[in-house]
Every structure is written in structure tokens, then in C-alpha cells.
Write a protein that holds these residues in place. Structure first.
Motif, short mmCIF file in Angstrom:
data_model
loop_
_atom_site.label_atom_id
_atom_site.label_comp_id
_atom_site.label_asym_id
_atom_site.label_seq_id
_atom_site.Cartn_x
_atom_site.Cartn_y
_atom_site.Cartn_z
N ALA A 119 0.83 -1.20 0.00
CA ALA A 119 0.00 0.00 0.00
C ALA A 119 0.87 1.26 0.00
N ARG A 120 1.96 1.22 0.74
CA ARG A 120 2.88 2.36 0.77
C ARG A 120 3.42 2.65 -0.62
N LEU A 121 3.80 1.59 -1.32
CA LEU A 121 4.27 1.72 -2.69
C LEU A 121 3.19 2.30 -3.60
N MET A 122 1.96 1.82 -3.44
CA MET A 122 0.84 2.29 -4.24
C MET A 122 0.58 3.77 -4.00
N LEU A 123 0.64 4.19 -2.74
CA LEU A 123 0.46 5.61 -2.43
C LEU A 123 1.54 6.47 -3.09
N LYS A 124 2.76 5.98 -3.09
CA LYS A 124 3.85 6.73 -3.73
C LYS A 124 3.62 6.83 -5.24
N LEU A 125 3.09 5.78 -5.85
CA LEU A 125 2.79 5.82 -7.28
C LEU A 125 1.68 6.83 -7.58
N VAL A 126 0.65 6.83 -6.78
CA VAL A 126 -0.46 7.77 -6.98
C VAL A 126 0.04 9.20 -6.77
N ARG A 127 0.94 9.38 -5.83
CA ARG A 127 1.46 10.72 -5.53
C ARG A 127 2.26 11.30 -6.70
N GLU A 128 2.70 10.46 -7.62
CA GLU A 128 3.35 10.95 -8.82
C GLU A 128 2.36 11.67 -9.75
N ASP A 129 1.07 11.35 -9.62
CA ASP A 129 0.04 11.94 -10.47
C ASP A 129 -0.83 12.98 -9.76
N VAL A 130 -0.93 12.90 -8.45
CA VAL A 130 -1.75 13.82 -7.67
C VAL A 130 -0.94 14.25 -6.44
N ALA A 131 -0.93 15.56 -6.19
CA ALA A 131 -0.16 16.06 -5.04
C ALA A 131 -0.94 15.86 -3.74
N PHE A 132 -0.33 15.20 -2.79
CA PHE A 132 -0.89 15.04 -1.45
C PHE A 132 0.21 14.62 -0.49
N ASP A 133 -0.04 14.86 0.79
CA ASP A 133 0.89 14.44 1.83
C ASP A 133 0.38 13.16 2.46
N ILE A 134 1.32 12.34 2.90
CA ILE A 134 0.97 11.08 3.56
C ILE A 134 1.36 11.19 5.03
N LYS A 135 0.39 10.97 5.90
CA LYS A 135 0.68 10.90 7.33
C LYS A 135 0.55 9.44 7.73
N GLU A 136 1.69 8.81 7.91
CA GLU A 136 1.70 7.39 8.27
C GLU A 136 1.56 7.25 9.78
N VAL A 137 0.63 6.39 10.19
CA VAL A 137 0.34 6.21 11.61
C VAL A 137 0.47 4.72 11.95
N ASN A 138 1.33 4.42 12.91
CA ASN A 138 1.51 3.05 13.39
C ASN A 138 0.42 2.78 14.42
N ILE A 139 -0.50 1.89 14.10
CA ILE A 139 -1.64 1.63 14.99
C ILE A 139 -1.21 0.99 16.30
N GLU A 140 -0.02 0.41 16.34
CA GLU A 140 0.44 -0.24 17.57
C GLU A 140 0.87 0.78 18.63
N GLU A 141 0.95 2.05 18.25
CA GLU A 141 1.32 3.09 19.21
C GLU A 141 0.10 3.75 19.85
N ASP A 142 -1.10 3.31 19.46
CA ASP A 142 -2.33 3.91 19.99
C ASP A 142 -3.36 2.79 20.18
N ASP A 143 -3.74 2.53 21.41
CA ASP A 143 -4.66 1.43 21.71
C ASP A 143 -6.00 1.56 20.99
N THR A 144 -6.51 2.77 20.90
CA THR A 144 -7.80 2.99 20.24
C THR A 144 -7.71 2.66 18.76
N LEU A 145 -6.66 3.16 18.10
CA LEU A 145 -6.47 2.87 16.67
C LEU A 145 -6.21 1.39 16.45
N HIS A 146 -5.45 0.77 17.34
CA HIS A 146 -5.16 -0.65 17.21
C HIS A 146 -6.45 -1.46 17.25
N GLU A 147 -7.31 -1.15 18.21
CA GLU A 147 -8.58 -1.86 18.32
C GLU A 147 -9.47 -1.61 17.10
N LYS A 148 -9.45 -0.39 16.61
CA LYS A 148 -10.32 -0.01 15.47
C LYS A 148 -9.86 -0.64 14.15
#
Length: 77
Positions: free
Chosen positions: A17-46
Motif C-alpha cells: 500500500a505504501r508503494l501504491m500511495l507513492k505511485l499515486v502521488r506521482e500523479d496527484v499532489a498530497f501528503d501522507i501521514k503514516e500512523v503506526n496503529i500499535e502506538e495507539d490502543d484505540t487505533l489498534h482496536e479499530k
């Protein structure tokens, strides 16, 4: 435009998915905020069974197996 990318270490689908996002970013400008779900119990559960998760403006664009066309279409709306 900021795309939130929920992931965790050792996730091979996340690597793809990270690779796919980088490919799409070649055609559309956007920033990626990568979030490790293991650092947040709520996100991990979700998201623990869904990762990788790609989210824009609070709405999930895609999760699990992600593809270029779906991401691109969502970002061009």
C-alpha cells in the motif's frame, strides 16, 4: 490534502500500500501521514483487522488490498 495511512510494522500488505500511495502521488499532489496503529490502543482496536487503511478527510478510501485506481479516483473527487 493529507492522506492518513494506518499501518503496523511487519505488515506486507502495508508495504504494498505504501508503494501504491507513492505511485499515486506521482500523479496527484498530497501528503501522507503514516500512523503506526500499535502506538495507539484505540487505533489498534479499530483497525487491527483492516490494515492497511487509507483515509482522507475522516473517510476510509480503501483497506486491506489497495489499488491505484481506487485511490486515484478518491483523491480526484
Amino acid at each position: 490534502m493529507i492522506v492518513h495511512f494506518y499501518t503496523r510494522p511487519g505488515c506486507h500488505l502495508c508495504d504494498d500500500a505504501r508503494l501504491m500511495l507513492k505511485l499515486v502521488r506521482e500523479d496527484v499532489a498530497f501528503d501522507i501521514k503514516e500512523v503506526n496503529i500499535e502506538e495507539d490502543d484505540t487505533l489498534h482496536e479499530k483497525y487491527m483487522l483492516m490494515i492497511p487503511v487509507i483515509e482522507l478527510e475522516g473517510k476510509i478510501i480503501q483497506y486491506g488490498q489497495v489499488d491505484y485506481a481506487t485511490i486515484l479516483e478518491a483523491l480526484l473527487r
